[in-house]
Design an enzyme around this catalytic site. Structure first.
Site, PDB file in Angstrom:
ATOM      1  CB  CYS A 336       3.265   0.404  -1.739  1.00 26.97           C
ATOM      2  SG  CYS A 336       2.079  -0.673  -2.493  1.00 26.97           S
ATOM      3  NE  ARG A 365      -1.115  -9.006  -3.465  1.00 28.25           N
ATOM      4  CZ  ARG A 365      -0.221  -8.638  -4.363  1.00 28.25           C
ATOM      5  NH1 ARG A 365      -0.214  -9.207  -5.558  1.00 28.25           N
ATOM      6  NH2 ARG A 365       0.673  -7.696  -4.086  1.00 28.25           N
ATOM      7  CD  GLN A 383       4.457  -8.018  -2.915  1.00 28.88           C
ATOM      8  OE1 GLN A 383       4.267  -7.138  -2.094  1.00 28.88           O
ATOM      9  NE2 GLN A 383       4.052  -7.920  -4.163  1.00 28.88           N
ATOM     10  CG  ASP A 385       7.240  -4.682  -1.907  1.00 27.76           C
ATOM     11  OD1 ASP A 385       7.523  -4.270  -3.044  1.00 27.76           O
ATOM     12  OD2 ASP A 385       6.126  -4.531  -1.387  1.00 27.76           O
ATOM     13  CG  HIS A 387       7.894   0.808  -2.243  1.00 26.26           C
ATOM     14  ND1 HIS A 387       7.645  -0.142  -1.287  1.00 26.26           N
ATOM     15  CD2 HIS A 387       6.958   0.643  -3.210  1.00 26.26           C
ATOM     16  CE1 HIS A 387       6.582  -0.853  -1.648  1.00 26.26           C
ATOM     17  NE2 HIS A 387       6.152  -0.400  -2.806  1.00 26.26           N
ATOM     18  CE  LYS A 467       2.525  -5.197 -15.151  1.00 30.51           C
ATOM     19  NZ  LYS A 467       2.086  -6.359 -14.393  1.00 30.51           N
ATOM     20  CG  HIS A 513       5.287   0.421  -6.549  1.00 28.63           C
ATOM     21  ND1 HIS A 513       4.501   0.226  -5.420  1.00 28.63           N
ATOM     22  CD2 HIS A 513       4.894   1.611  -7.071  1.00 28.63           C
ATOM     23  CE1 HIS A 513       3.679   1.245  -5.285  1.00 28.63           C
ATOM     24  NE2 HIS A 513       3.894   2.097  -6.274  1.00 28.63           N
TER      25      HIS A 513
END
Length: 639
Positions: A336, A365, A383, A385, A387, A467, A513
């Site tokens: 992000c 991670r 991910q 991902d 945005h 979320k 997100h």
């Protein structure tokens, strides 16, 4: 006249009871099925034992095994019975934690002698004695000083450390001569846990930190009814057959090598091809959905993660920084902050919004050794991902659009059962309460407009916003976390994002997100287990295996193979000098969807004998017909 309290029930009815009345007495008055099945109660949003005296007015709800919190209490009580049994058999054992988990319970303890699977039967027999004794679970409030003295006298060093970390007066529970530190609630007695099974033994570090002592962990499951336990054990056996780690080896899909590093995945050719098909479909759908693609680096200056707040709120999940030319760099745990800087690279107008940017971004991670599990929990993962930057007036529409997109993607991979949760403000939240309420309501609105049932998961939002979590149910009913949609007012504030509104002034955008599949690694693991490795035709790395019966048919078989290749169908030619039965078994073991067997008759008639996975022989036909059917199934993404 004795003082009274007023109790309100879920149907709105109110009744008065003497102060000190316990929920069990109220249950006996109500009678019926709930009186037989209630395990604990919720009183004014606090979970309590059925024996807890009530002293104030409030709302009372009884919970059974059908309720998640009721199951938790059942399994938590089962963990205490497990610990009691271990203490009876091994008096030197020291106990750590014994919580309920998604499917059952475990207890961590320190024991000089390592347990083996063979010891579980002995522990189960002792547990059965404790259950048969029908011992009451009794709660007792204590001062910190008394609790410390109690557990020091019992040589329970882990309990002493827990009390010192609590910072508040603890409570204990006893069942017979067993004593445990616990806030509860618990069942009325051990006799309610009638049907149980200990499943496995594992190692676990104290507090999940590999620098601490290694403890032993025993996992178990329990149910009120024998039929429930029997059904669960059948599903467990089925789950073992579907284990993605086992199938990953057998089908040559992926590996994780300790010489490279735990939690780092090597994608083998067949697994990498399936990943390619997932990515190809993902990109295709995102372009149709109005997204643009971006790509970002794997590392950035540590200051970026300070600005984003990850150093403050996510540090324990990040790898240590590295020094480059006297400057600190951080391998990325998230994508992000990069997308925020792309947004900042130009002046944005209200007309530009919403902006939807997507990236298949690999992140890293620091997961503790004890929690990594095949593809499901890794240290390096990609991910899916995205945005979305939008105006406040676009928030409701964008969240609804994103939920629909998530469901559509998951449907395409053959999932149809879902559990949906709205996770609300946690204790470590940043940002104003007003923004949190606005964002949470937007998420709820989107689900309600789409008539999607959901549950509220209190306090489980991320630090920057609430979320939606969508958990998919696989072929044997297990729940897996995949899609997440998170509303964020905080990051645009931290990075000072803005757009020029109709009034010519700067305004703050809202950031959403969003991950649909979660991570490609985890999603691939779920797919393997959902399909038991028998991937649908559109995903299968090998769609067709061509099998000549003898050498005489090899020339025609090679011609069939080449025609399949020219049609874009993923085929293999098994022209080894082996018996046809052996080659069919090999193709079946590799879970290839279609086999085309070619013998003298097929050569003569210029046809193919068709075998389908899970069905067997389905007759003969022309190769053109086979190709047409495959193309249709692939185009329709039949699962």
């Amino acid at each position: 006249m004795a003082a009274k309290i007023k109790i309100e029930f879920p149907n709105g009815e109110q009744k008065s009871y003497p102060i000190g009345t316990v929920p069990q007495q109220i249950l006996q008055e109500i009678g019926g099925r709930i009186a037989k099945e209630a395990l604990i109660a919720r009183f004014n949003d606090q979970f309590i034992d059925l024996s807890r005296p009530l002293s104030v007015d409030g709302k009372l709800v009884f919970l059974t095994f059908a309720d998640e919190d009721g199951r938790d209490a059942f399994w938590h009580s089962s963990a205490h019975i497990l610990a009691h049994a271990i203490k009876a058999l091994y008096p030197e054992a020291k106990f750590a934690f014994g919580p309920p988990v998604e499917n059952g319970f475990y207890y961590d303890f320190e024991l000089t002698t390592p347990l083996t699977v063979g010891d579980l039967e002995k522990i189960e027999a002792k547990m059965q004695e404790i259950v048969s004794a029908d011992l009451s679970f009794v709660r007792q409030e204590m001062t910190t000083e008394k609790a410390l003295a109690l557990f020091r006298a019992r040589n329970e060093s882990y309990k002493v450390e827990q009390i010192e970390r609590l910072g508040e007066p603890p409570s204990i529970y006893t069942d017979g001569d067993f004593v445990d530190l616990c806030r509860g609630p618990h069942l009325a007695s051990t006799g309610l846990v009638r049907h149980f099974k200990l499943l496995s033994i594992a190692g676990a570090y104290w507090l999940g930190d590999e620098k601490n002592a290694m403890l032993q962990r025993v996992y178990g499951i329990s149910f009120p009814k024998k039929s429930q336990l029997d059904d669960y054990l059948i599903r467990l056996e089925e789950a073992k057959k579907r284990d993605h780690r086992k199938l990953g080896r057998e089908l040559d899909l992926f590996s994780i090598n300790d010489e490279i590093g735990p939690g780092l995945v090597l994608w083998h050719p067949k697994g990498a091809f399936i990943r390619h098909k997932i990515e190809e479909f993902w990109k295709e759908q995102h372009l149709k959905g109005g997204y643009q693609f971006v790509n970002t680096p794997h590392v950035a200056k540590l200051d970026l993660w300070k600005t984003s707040g990850h150093v403050d709120f996510f540090k324990e999940n990040m790898f240590s920084p590295m020094k480059v030319e006297e400057m600190q760099y951080q391998i990325k745990p998230m994508n992000c902050p990069f997308h925020l800087h792309i947004y900042k690279s130009a002046t944005r107008s209200y007309r530009d919004l919403p902006i939807r940017w997507a990236e298949l971004g690999t992140v890293y991670r620091y997961e503790r050794s004890g929690v990594m599990h095949g593809l499901m929990r890794v240290r390096g993962f990609t991910q899916d991902d995205a945005h979305i930057f939008c105006r406040p007036d676009q928030l409701d529409a964008e969240t609804e659009r994103t939920v629909k997109f998530s469901m559509s993607m998951l449907d395409s991979f053959g999932f149809s059962g879902y559990d949906v949760y709205v996770s609300t403000r946690p204790q470590n939240a940043v940002g104003s309460v007003e923004n949190w309420e606005t964002a949470t309501q937007a998420l709820k609105n989107s689900l309600e407009r789409l008539s999607i049932p959901y549950q509220v998961d209190p306090g489980e939002g991320v630090f920057y916003g609430p979320k939606i979590d969508i958990k998919i149910r696989d072929a044997i009913g297990r729940s897996w976390q995949c899609s997440t949609i998170q509303v964020d007012f905080n990051e645009p504030e931290r990075f000072d994002l803005s757009f020029i509104g109709q009034d010519g002034e700067r305004h703050r955008p809202i950031m959403i997100h969003r991950a649909l599949l979660g991570s490609l690694e985890r999603f691939f693991g779920v797919l393997i287990e959902h399909y038991s490795g028998a991937f649908p035709l559109w995903l299968a790395p090998v769609q067709v295996c061509v099998i000549p019966i003898t050498e005489k048919e090899q020339s025609y078989a090679a011609e069939v193979f080449h025609q399949l290749e020219e049609a874009g169908i993923r085929a293999e030619l098994d022209d080894r000098n082996e018996k046809v039965g052996y080659k069919i078994r090999e193709a079946s073991t590799q879970k290839i969807p279609i086999m085309l067997v070619i013998g003298p008759r097929e050569v003569q008639e210029q046809t193919v004998a068709i075998r389908k996975r899970g069905v067997g022989d389905v007759g003969s036909g022309s190769l053109a017909e086979v190709i047409k059917e495959i193309e249709l199934q692939v185009a329709e993404k039949k699962n």
